[in-house]
Design a protein around this motif. Structure first.
Motif, PDB file in Angstrom:
ATOM      1  N   THR A 468       0.837  -1.197   0.000  1.00 12.10           N
ATOM      2  CA  THR A 468       0.000   0.000   0.000  1.00 12.10           C
ATOM      3  C   THR A 468       0.873   1.249   0.000  1.00 12.10           C
ATOM      4  N   PRO A 469       0.608   2.212  -0.905  1.00 15.92           N
ATOM      5  CA  PRO A 469       1.440   3.419  -0.948  1.00 15.92           C
ATOM      6  C   PRO A 469       1.263   4.276   0.309  1.00 15.92           C
ATOM      7  N   ASP A 470       2.360   4.837   0.777  1.00 16.85           N
ATOM      8  CA  ASP A 470       2.325   5.803   1.868  1.00 16.85           C
ATOM      9  C   ASP A 470       2.435   7.193   1.242  1.00 16.85           C
ATOM     10  N   HIS A 471       1.285   7.828   1.026  1.00 18.58           N
ATOM     11  CA  HIS A 471       1.272   9.121   0.343  1.00 18.58           C
ATOM     12  C   HIS A 471       1.759  10.257   1.217  1.00 18.58           C
ATOM     13  N   THR A 472       1.968   9.985   2.508  1.00 21.69           N
ATOM     14  CA  THR A 472       2.454  11.047   3.400  1.00 21.69           C
ATOM     15  C   THR A 472       3.965  11.215   3.306  1.00 21.69           C
ATOM     16  N   ARG A 473       4.658  10.287   2.650  1.00 19.78           N
ATOM     17  CA  ARG A 473       6.127  10.365   2.553  1.00 19.78           C
ATOM     18  C   ARG A 473       6.578  10.263   1.092  1.00 19.78           C
ATOM     19  N   PRO A 474       6.238  11.253   0.268  1.00 22.96           N
ATOM     20  CA  PRO A 474       6.636  11.183  -1.148  1.00 22.96           C
ATOM     21  C   PRO A 474       8.149  11.200  -1.293  1.00 22.96           C
ATOM     22  N   ILE A 475       8.622  10.458  -2.287  1.00 22.43           N
ATOM     23  CA  ILE A 475      10.054  10.409  -2.598  1.00 22.43           C
ATOM     24  C   ILE A 475      10.321  11.424  -3.708  1.00 22.43           C
ATOM     25  N   VAL A 476      11.236  12.355  -3.436  1.00 23.18           N
ATOM     26  CA  VAL A 476      11.500  13.480  -4.332  1.00 23.18           C
ATOM     27  C   VAL A 476      12.761  13.220  -5.151  1.00 23.18           C
ATOM     28  N   PRO A 477      12.761  13.489  -6.451  1.00 19.49           N
ATOM     29  CA  PRO A 477      13.962  13.278  -7.262  1.00 19.49           C
ATOM     30  C   PRO A 477      15.011  14.350  -7.001  1.00 19.49           C
ATOM     31  N   ASP A 478      16.234  14.030  -7.367  1.00 14.02           N
ATOM     32  CA  ASP A 478      17.305  15.021  -7.345  1.00 14.02           C
ATOM     33  C   ASP A 478      17.021  16.039  -8.450  1.00 14.02           C
ATOM     34  N   ALA A 479      17.167  17.341  -8.144  1.00 14.93           N
ATOM     35  CA  ALA A 479      16.865  18.384  -9.126  1.00 14.93           C
ATOM     36  C   ALA A 479      17.672  18.212 -10.402  1.00 14.93           C
ATOM     37  N   ALA A 480      18.898  17.667 -10.285  1.00 18.34           N
ATOM     38  CA  ALA A 480      19.762  17.517 -11.458  1.00 18.34           C
ATOM     39  C   ALA A 480      19.221  16.471 -12.432  1.00 18.34           C
ATOM     40  N   THR A 481      18.305  15.613 -11.982  1.00 20.63           N
ATOM     41  CA  THR A 481      17.798  14.539 -12.851  1.00 20.63           C
ATOM     42  C   THR A 481      16.539  14.950 -13.620  1.00 20.63           C
ATOM     43  N   LEU A 482      16.011  16.132 -13.331  1.00 23.44           N
ATOM     44  CA  LEU A 482      14.784  16.564 -13.997  1.00 23.44           C
ATOM     45  C   LEU A 482      15.009  16.796 -15.490  1.00 23.44           C
ATOM     46  N   PRO A 483      14.020  16.469 -16.329  1.00 19.82           N
ATOM     47  CA  PRO A 483      12.703  15.944 -15.983  1.00 19.82           C
ATOM     48  C   PRO A 483      12.730  14.437 -15.742  1.00 19.82           C
ATOM     49  N   VAL A 484      11.792  13.969 -14.922  1.00 22.71           N
ATOM     50  CA  VAL A 484      11.688  12.548 -14.648  1.00 22.71           C
ATOM     51  C   VAL A 484      10.284  12.067 -14.992  1.00 22.71           C
ATOM     52  N   ASP A 485      10.187  10.781 -15.260  1.00 20.55           N
ATOM     53  CA  ASP A 485       8.898  10.129 -15.474  1.00 20.55           C
ATOM     54  C   ASP A 485       8.806   8.992 -14.465  1.00 20.55           C
ATOM     55  N   PRO A 486       8.078   9.182 -13.367  1.00 22.29           N
ATOM     56  CA  PRO A 486       8.042   8.158 -12.312  1.00 22.29           C
ATOM     57  C   PRO A 486       7.488   6.819 -12.772  1.00 22.29           C
ATOM     58  N   SER A 487       6.715   6.823 -13.869  1.00 21.86           N
ATOM     59  CA  SER A 487       6.182   5.547 -14.351  1.00 21.86           C
ATOM     60  C   SER A 487       7.234   4.721 -15.071  1.00 21.86           C
ATOM     61  N   ALA A 488       8.348   5.367 -15.459  1.00 25.06           N
ATOM     62  CA  ALA A 488       9.396   4.655 -16.194  1.00 25.06           C
ATOM     63  C   ALA A 488      10.738   4.651 -15.462  1.00 25.06           C
ATOM     64  N   GLN A 489      10.972   5.617 -14.585  1.00 21.60           N
ATOM     65  CA  GLN A 489      12.248   5.725 -13.886  1.00 21.60           C
ATOM     66  C   GLN A 489      12.085   5.343 -12.421  1.00 21.60           C
TER      67      GLN A 489
END
Length: 853
Positions: A468-489
């Motif tokens: 079950t996802p814990d939506h209270t603790r989102p995982i944030v990408p490193d700014a240097a990696t933007l843009p990201v696609d969470p469905s693929a990365q």
């Protein structure tokens, strides 16, 4: 930038046809409209002019409304360039979002099914079928990319034909890499500040697209409906009559609400009643939003029928009994409380039905049980739709991302009102629309969408031991990696094998509202991430041009993101265009099917004529589509060619302007330059064009005809001849520059006959340079002479004489000061009218002309 070729001389028979192709190609080759980024890094800020150009939605073809408003912007860019400013004028394509997806679905006959795997060999059907073919998300996005690229090229071709002075090397896409990175970075900054938050709440939902919709994307449409009178039962067995337009929501009823001052229901408040058909016990409450004069004065609260239901549900802390799913159909299982055998049987008749079908079935059930009082009473009422949707919106409970916009924070709302006052509006009254929108906000900005071709929400969520996802603790990408696609990365600290597994992760499946990206067009176009030094020079920009109906969306959202992200306005000025109206005074739009595509207009009338029609409309004013105005514009362009050829037929003299009539013309010209300049400084293209056009026809119809003989040397001597020739040259040169922002093709053509470079890089004229050496301050000599020659022409016309016919004598009567002024130009009037003798007679009253044959 390189100069266009040296002067080529006027052709024997100048024509408008072919100018579009000729000059579009040369402008592109010479870089006339290129923005100098290196110069921008060092030049004073007031030598730059940056425009936050509207990126048109790429979902088919442009229509005449686009031509209308983008011409307005282009006149500003051209004017500012002639004022010597380094103009930043890019073009963007708004190519992500629902309009693009819908076009791809219809064009290729496909729909996206994210559960399907990517097919690297997929080829869309040659002929779309009646049923859309399901394809993977990756295949669907590939088709979106393919079709938008084709549409964007067609858009660019049309803009070039229209003569937009865009720097095409600075084109951007709202789905491009830099746009996605900029949009995701802004979202993460909102998240870090606490301005972005995730909430599970009632959501406006489009059942066709199966996505959430924001307040700014709503529109009310009048639809037929009916009031159905039903009765809830009290404990003593009496009935409480209720009228509703949505009887199908009876199983979702959670309360009845009456106004606290309504005496009819005061004793009922605080008790409970039971619903018809489903026999569910619900409380009766008092609330100020209940309308005593609406229906029976007591309302049925359902989860959820409309936005007022949501207010009541939230403020009265009512139960939740959802019945409609994301697909717009009634859920299979009845809601809590619907548990009596008859109630369950009644709900079974609704399960799986659309709201419309469920309404029909509910009415029949009520009628069959004798619980429908009388027949439904027809009514026409406003129903909320997604502005791009075809079915009424429903309200369902979903988990969505929001950005704080003042809808729930009066302090922020005050800040945004202040920003609206700080912004300079053209025309000023358009600020009222902004203020009304800010005042009417009833919730924060919902930015997540359950779609596919958009900028992904750049987050992942950890999964617990049950997956079950814990939506209270989102995982944030490193700014240097933007843009990201969470469905693929994968997120930091995880690998791909942990996707969807207990103690692993899942990506946020949603994309952002298209306005969440378009609200950052200054940052995207200004290349905030790729070139922060340049962006710092350009931002805040100088101008946002746009239409008035998207003040609530694009303008407001851009102000919000600049305010929270940069602590400033995104631009100093905004220029608002009106709509184009069809013959029935309705807005032209592709969705209404009444839009006119510009290709035939450009082919028939030419771009200068179409631009003339567009620029004739006052800022912020809705304008009727009028080909008659285009014909006027073409006549004007043709006259510029002809008068240009005539004037340039005389050698440039460089002589002093000595004759009173010439000085009067230049004084009139100086006043015109001053007025046109003031108009453009106020972003009023229509007033600038009008005063230039008024002068031009006075110049052609009066002055040119009056001085033609003297310019040929037929009378007056060498000095008088050269004075006329110099005045003609000065007037032509100035007029071409005054018209250049509106009529770029014909002005460039005539300019090329005698001047090096481009008229669009020439200096904007000043009143001083147009005034000559000793200008008459009011131009009254020309006005008086024009009045007399008009009288001569009228007399010849009435006598059915040729304008070249000789006249023996003309008597001019009027006050002494008027006759004195006329005397200064009498020789030119005699020559132009072929008059033998002019007699002046002092008389009271208006000037009068008598022609004696």
């Amino acid at each position: 930038m390189t100069d266009t070729p040296r002067p080529q001389g006027a052709p024997d028979k100048p024509v408008l046809d072919g100018l579009e192709e000729k000059w579009s190609r040369r402008w592109d080759e010479s870089g006339v409209y290129a923005f100098d980024a290196d110069l921008a890094r060092t030049a004073p800020r007031d030598e730059l002019f940056a425009i936050d150009t509207p990126p048109p939605t790429v979902s088919g073809s442009l229509h005449v409304g686009h031509v209308f408003s983008y011409t307005h912007t282009d006149t500003v860019a051209r004017y500012q360039r002639m004022r010597g400013r380094n103009v930043f004028y890019p073009m963007g394509w708004d190519d992500n979002g629902l309009p693009t997806e819908r076009r791809v679905q219809h064009h290729y006959g496909v729909r996206c099914d994210p559960a399907l795997p990517h097919d690297p060999d997929f080829t869309p059907p040659a002929t779309p079928g009646k049923r859309q073919l399901p394809i993977s998300r990756e295949n669907f996005i590939e088709l979106c990319e393919r079709l938008t690229a084709r549409d964007e090229q067609a858009f660019e071709d049309l803009w070039r034909r229209l003569g937009l002075s865009v720097d095409w090397s600075r084109t951007y896409r709202t789905i491009g890499t830099q746009a996605r990175a900029t949009s995701q970075r802004a979202f993460l900054a909102d998240l870090a500040r606490g301005d972005a938050y995730l909430a599970e709440a009632p959501t406006l939902w489009d059942v066709t697209f199966r996505t959430a919709v924001a307040q700014a994307e709503l529109e009310d449409r009048e639809r037929p409906g009916a009031y159905h009178r039903i009765a809830f039962r009290t404990a003593d067995g009496s009935g409480v009559p209720v009228e509703t337009t949505r009887p199908e929501l009876l199983p979702a009823c959670v309360a009845l609400v009456a106004h606290p001052d309504d005496e009819r229901y005061r004793d009922l408040v605080g008790t409970t009643v039971r619903s018809p058909l489903f026999d569910v016990e619900v409380p009766v409450h008092a609330h100020r939003l209940a309308g005593p004069d609406k229906g029976t004065g007591i309302a049925m609260v359902c989860t959820f029928g409309d936005t007022t239901d949501v207010v009541w549900w939230r403020e009265l802390r009512l139960a939740t009994r959802p019945v409609i799913g994301w697909d717009g159909r009634f859920r299979a299982e009845p809601p809590s409380g619907v548990d009596a055998p008859d109630a369950v049987a009644a709900y079974a008749a609704l399960a799986g039905a659309t709201a419309h079908t469920a309404r029909e079935r509910t009415v029949e059930l009520l009628r069959g049980r004798g619980e429908l009082h009388g027949e439904p009473r027809p009514v026409t009422h406003a129903v909320k739709f997604f502005e791009k949707g075809d079915k009424p919106l429903e309200i369902v409970t979903t988990r969505q991302w929001y950005v704080r916009n003042g809808g729930r924070d009066e302090g922020r709302r005050d800040e945004l009102r202040a920003r609206g006052r700080e912004l300079v509006w053209h025309p000023p009254h358009m600020r009222v629309r902004y203020d009304h929108w800010v005042d009417g906000l009833n919730g924060d900005w919902l930015i997540s969408r359950q779609r596919f071709f958009g900028v992904p929400i750049p987050l992942w969520y950890p999964l617990d031991g049950d997956g079950t996802p814990d939506h209270t603790r989102p995982i944030v990408p490193d700014a240097a990696t933007l843009p990201v696609d969470p469905s693929a990365q994968t997120p930091p600290g995880y690998d791909a094998s942990q996707r969807g597994k207990p103690h692993g992760f899942t990506g946020d499946p949603d994309v952002m509202d298209t306005w969440a990206t378009s609200s950052l067009t200054p940052q995207i176009a200004g290349r905030q991430l790729a070139d922060p030094e340049l962006f710092a020079r350009l931002f805040p920009m100088d101008l946002r041009p746009q239409a008035h109906e998207i003040i609530r969306t694009w303008l407001f959202a851009t102000v919000l993101r600049a305010h929270t992200g940069h602590g400033t306005l995104p631009w100093r000025h905004t220029a608002i265009s009106g709509w184009i109206l069809d013959p029935d005074r309705k807005k032209m739009s592709k969705s209404k099917g009444n839009a006119v595509t510009p290709d035939d207009l450009l082919r028939t009338h030419g771009p200068d004529a179409v631009r003339h029609w567009a620029a004739s409309a006052r800022p912020g004013t809705d304008t009727a589509f009028d080909t008659g105005q285009m014909k006027i514009g073409r006549r004007l362009a043709t006259k510029l060619l002809n008068v240009g050829k005539f004037v340039l037929g005389f050698e440039a003299s460089g002589a002093a302007v000595t004759e009173p009539l010439d000085r009067a013309l230049l004084a009139d010209l100086a006043a015109t330059v001053e007025e046109a300049t003031a108009a453009f400084e106020d972003f009023d293209h229509a007033r600038a064009l009008s005063c230039a056009e008024t002068f031009f026809w006075r110049f052609c119809d009066d002055y040119v005809e009056l001085v033609k003989a003297r310019a040929y040397g037929d009378h007056g001597g060498t000095a008088a001849r050269d004075s006329a020739r110099e005045t003609l040259r000065t007037a032509l040169d100035t007029v071409l520059r005054l018209f250049a922002p509106v009529l770029p093709f014909v002005t460039e053509e005539v300019w090329s006959w005698y001047a090096p470079g481009s008229v669009h890089r020439a200096a904007w004229p000043s009143a001083a340079t147009a005034d000559g050496e000793e200008g008459d301050p009011d131009g009254s000599v020309l006005a008086t002479a024009a009045e007399v020659i008009a009288g001569v022409r009228k007399a010849k016309s009435l006598a059915r004489l040729s304008m070249r016919a000789e006249i023996a004598k003309v008597v001019v009567r009027g006050p002494r000061d008027v006759l004195d002024r006329f005397a200064l130009a009498a020789a030119d009037v005699r020559a132009a009218g072929r008059v033998g003798q002019v007699v002046l007679e002092v008389a009271d009253g208006a000037l009068a002309v008598e022609v004696l044959r």
